[in-house]
Design an enzyme around this catalytic site. Sequence first.
Site, PDB file in Angstrom:
ATOM      1  CB  SER A   7      -0.899   0.007   1.240  1.00 61.04           C
ATOM      2  OG  SER A   7      -1.642   1.200   1.311  1.00 61.04           O
ATOM      3  CG  HIS A   8       0.281   4.480  -2.664  1.00 57.92           C
ATOM      4  ND1 HIS A   8      -0.403   3.509  -3.374  1.00 57.92           N
ATOM      5  CD2 HIS A   8       1.031   5.136  -3.567  1.00 57.92           C
ATOM      6  CE1 HIS A   8      -0.086   3.588  -4.635  1.00 57.92           C
ATOM      7  NE2 HIS A   8       0.788   4.571  -4.789  1.00 57.92           N
ATOM      8  CB  SER A   9      -1.284   4.525   3.562  1.00 55.44           C
ATOM      9  OG  SER A   9      -1.526   4.673   4.933  1.00 55.44           O
TER      10      SER A   9
END
Length: 126
Positions: A7-9
Amino acid sequence: MGIVLVSHSAALAGGLKELLAELASDEVRVVVAGGTEEGGLGTSYELIARAVAEADGGAGVAVLPDLGSSVLTAVTVLEDAPRPGVVLVDAPFVEGAVAAAVTASTGAALAEVVAAAEEARGFRKL
């Protein structure tokens, strides 16, 4: 069986990992590759490569990216260092991960885990 959440986060991936811990058996290795190595939003080639290696216990690894560059970075990692039994899964991030974890908990083979995750695309909520 291993599942890698890309994930980007880090917070998003960590929250999903927390949910999967409630749904999956202890035999399912869920590993997160979220955000950048500096802790920001984005994707990291190195974090993904490490997560795949950590999740790989010999029974297969399903790699689930969230969107955009996480998909592209995961593709690059898997092309640069192909590993038998590691599959990039085209599935919705949350629903696909839940389906994969629950299916993996039954002792299903990698192909079944991947199919369950991909079928989650058609799950209706209403």
